[in-house]
Design a protein around this motif. Structure first.
Motif, PDB file in Angstrom:
ATOM      1  N   LEU A 157       0.857  -1.289  -0.097  1.00  0.00           N
ATOM      2  CA  LEU A 157      -0.012   0.067   0.034  1.00  0.00           C
ATOM      3  C   LEU A 157       0.837   1.346  -0.020  1.00  0.00           C
ATOM      4  O   LEU A 157       0.369   2.283  -0.001  1.00  0.00           O
ATOM      5  N   VAL A 158       2.177   0.997   0.058  1.00  0.00           N
ATOM      6  CA  VAL A 158       3.028   2.112  -0.083  1.00  0.00           C
ATOM      7  C   VAL A 158       3.795   2.246  -1.393  1.00  0.00           C
ATOM      8  O   VAL A 158       4.507   1.345  -1.537  1.00  0.00           O
ATOM      9  N   GLY A 159       3.741   3.297  -1.951  1.00  0.00           N
ATOM     10  CA  GLY A 159       4.423   3.532  -3.323  1.00  0.00           C
ATOM     11  C   GLY A 159       5.781   4.086  -3.461  1.00  0.00           C
ATOM     12  O   GLY A 159       6.140   4.562  -2.234  1.00  0.00           O
ATOM     13  N   PRO A 160       6.166   4.409  -4.209  1.00  0.00           N
ATOM     14  CA  PRO A 160       7.455   5.189  -4.325  1.00  0.00           C
ATOM     15  C   PRO A 160       7.380   6.486  -3.915  1.00  0.00           C
ATOM     16  O   PRO A 160       6.396   7.177  -3.925  1.00  0.00           O
ATOM     17  N   ARG A 161       8.479   6.937  -3.000  1.00  0.00           N
ATOM     18  CA  ARG A 161       8.630   8.475  -2.337  1.00  0.00           C
ATOM     19  C   ARG A 161       9.641   9.278  -3.311  1.00  0.00           C
ATOM     20  O   ARG A 161      10.653   9.267  -3.453  1.00  0.00           O
ATOM     21  N   VAL A 162       8.894   9.857  -4.344  1.00  0.00           N
ATOM     22  CA  VAL A 162       9.716  10.722  -5.407  1.00  0.00           C
ATOM     23  C   VAL A 162       8.901  12.164  -5.223  1.00  0.00           C
ATOM     24  O   VAL A 162       7.838  12.477  -4.863  1.00  0.00           O
ATOM     25  N   GLU A 163       9.677  13.237  -5.846  1.00  0.00           N
ATOM     26  CA  GLU A 163       9.016  14.510  -5.868  1.00  0.00           C
ATOM     27  C   GLU A 163       8.641  14.566  -7.154  1.00  0.00           C
ATOM     28  O   GLU A 163       8.503  13.933  -8.060  1.00  0.00           O
ATOM     29  N   GLY A 164       7.502  15.570  -7.204  1.00  0.00           N
ATOM     30  CA  GLY A 164       6.575  15.997  -8.429  1.00  0.00           C
ATOM     31  C   GLY A 164       7.309  15.997  -9.643  1.00  0.00           C
ATOM     32  O   GLY A 164       6.956  15.386 -10.862  1.00  0.00           O
ATOM     33  N   TRP A 165       8.416  16.721  -9.541  1.00  0.00           N
ATOM     34  CA  TRP A 165       9.149  16.975 -10.875  1.00  0.00           C
ATOM     35  C   TRP A 165       9.696  15.594 -11.316  1.00  0.00           C
ATOM     36  O   TRP A 165       9.910  15.659 -12.654  1.00  0.00           O
ATOM     37  N   TYR A 166      10.146  14.861 -10.656  1.00  0.00           N
ATOM     38  CA  TYR A 166      10.762  13.496 -11.047  1.00  0.00           C
ATOM     39  C   TYR A 166       9.552  12.733 -11.855  1.00  0.00           C
ATOM     40  O   TYR A 166       9.548  12.396 -12.898  1.00  0.00           O
ATOM     41  N   MET A 167       8.278  12.894 -11.066  1.00  0.00           N
ATOM     42  CA  MET A 167       7.255  11.990 -11.788  1.00  0.00           C
ATOM     43  C   MET A 167       6.845  12.634 -13.137  1.00  0.00           C
ATOM     44  O   MET A 167       5.994  12.058 -13.887  1.00  0.00           O
ATOM     45  N   SER A 168       7.095  13.990 -13.297  1.00  0.00           N
ATOM     46  CA  SER A 168       6.585  14.657 -14.511  1.00  0.00           C
ATOM     47  C   SER A 168       7.349  14.302 -15.576  1.00  0.00           C
ATOM     48  O   SER A 168       6.781  14.832 -16.679  1.00  0.00           O
ATOM     49  N   ARG A 169       8.647  13.731 -15.517  1.00  0.00           N
ATOM     50  CA  ARG A 169       9.525  13.463 -16.685  1.00  0.00           C
ATOM     51  C   ARG A 169       9.816  12.131 -16.703  1.00  0.00           C
ATOM     52  O   ARG A 169      10.591  11.678 -17.483  1.00  0.00           O
TER      53      ARG A 169
END
Length: 317
Positions: A294-306
């Protein structure tokens, strides 16, 4: 080092207690409006947001008027902002009864109904209603800023901890009854609340949850700092590591505690809050059968955007 410690100030319960006691009472006035909202699991509908200058209700909608109430702790006033206008009620003088009367006059002028209840909740030995609390209060702006600073710093860490959770989690905010900051994770596992508790507490325990939060303490337990617990409480919590040196399980209270003084002395208090929360969730997985996925990756939003989703799952799965 000194700059970090200044950002995370010393908090002493005795110094803060008069202001905490006052603010805890007055935030309940506008807090009553959140009870008009649909019930969310674990009372997620009632929490107050930590804002840049204080605490605020969510946007509230009554028939014919939409409004928010903002407790501006840094300026010593309460701003009621509606589509019909705005009013400010001072916190810096008088009693709770005086504040309540001024608040009711202000909302009348804006076309907002008065709170449906004036009961003071969850404060032992308090007068029963706002209009009965005639103790004269002295506003301490320095203490109010420390209260806001503590909530703000703790909220920042708890929001980072909460971000990757894939299950139901209400927004991080202040529970205005007990006046503690709460971050809670739920799973769809019905539980049986203890029958001797009042209805609002029973309704908070309808499903299993993990709660991590921050408290300014109270007269019975003047423990300023982070706390956590698992409901229902499993066996096997004694002797565990809780992610931060100095965090410990207190079986009499049913809480894991991380004192503020210990937290602020860590190399990175923000990350320490995340580590503390992660350790509590790990304990729920290992002792109470909570799902680890139930716990996904902990990354910042800019990382996810690209980053393509498949690559994120591959790198963090």
């Amino acid at each position: 080092m000194s700059e970090r410690l200044n950002a995370w100030p010393t908090l002493d319960y005795e110094d803060l207690a008069p202001t905490v006691d006052y603010v805890n009472r007055v935030v309940q006035v506008a807090g009553k409006y959140t009870l008009d909202e649909p019930f969310e699991v674990g009372w997620g509908n009632i929490v107050l947001d930590v804002t840049p200058r204080g605490l605020s209700t969510p946007t509230l909608r009554q028939r014919g008027v939409t409004f928010t109430v903002h407790y501006n702790l840094l300026d010593g006033g309460v701003v009621i902002e509606a589509d019909s206008g705005s009013r400010t009620v001072p916190l810096s003088q008088g009693s709770v009864a005086t504040f309540y009367a001024s608040f009711c006059d202000a909302v009348d002028e804006l076309g907002i109904h008065r709170p449906r209840s004036s009961l003071i909740c969850e404060i032992p030995d308090s007068p029963p209603r706002f209009e009965d609390d005639n103790v004269e209060r002295t506003w301490d702006g320095h203490a109010a800023r420390l209260i806001w600073t503590a909530f703000n710093l703790a909220a920042d860490g708890l929001e980072a901890w909460q971000a990757p959770f894939l299950g139901h989690h209400p927004r991080v905010g202040v529970m205005w009854g007990g006046f503690d900051l709460s971050a809670t994770r739920y799973r769809a596992q019905p539980t049986v609340p203890p029958p001797h508790q009042p209805p609002f507490m029973q309704n908070a325990q309808l499903d299993a949850y993990v709660s991590v939060g921050f408290s300014l303490g109270d007269a019975e337990s003047p423990n300023v700092g982070m706390y956590a617990y698992i409901w229902p409480q499993p066996d096997g919590l004694g002797g565990r590591s809780w992610g931060v040196e100095g965090a410990a399980w207190h079986p009499d209270a049913g809480l894991v505690r991380l004192p503020w003084a210990t937290l602020r002395a860590t190399a990175d208090p923000h990350q320490a809050i995340v580590a503390f929360g992660d350790a509590v969730y790990d304990a729920a997985v290992e002792t109470a059968g909570w799902p680890s996925d139930l716990v996904g990756p902990r990354v910042e939003g800019w990382y996810m955007s690209r980053t393509p989703p498949a690559l994120v799952q591959h790198q963090h799965g």
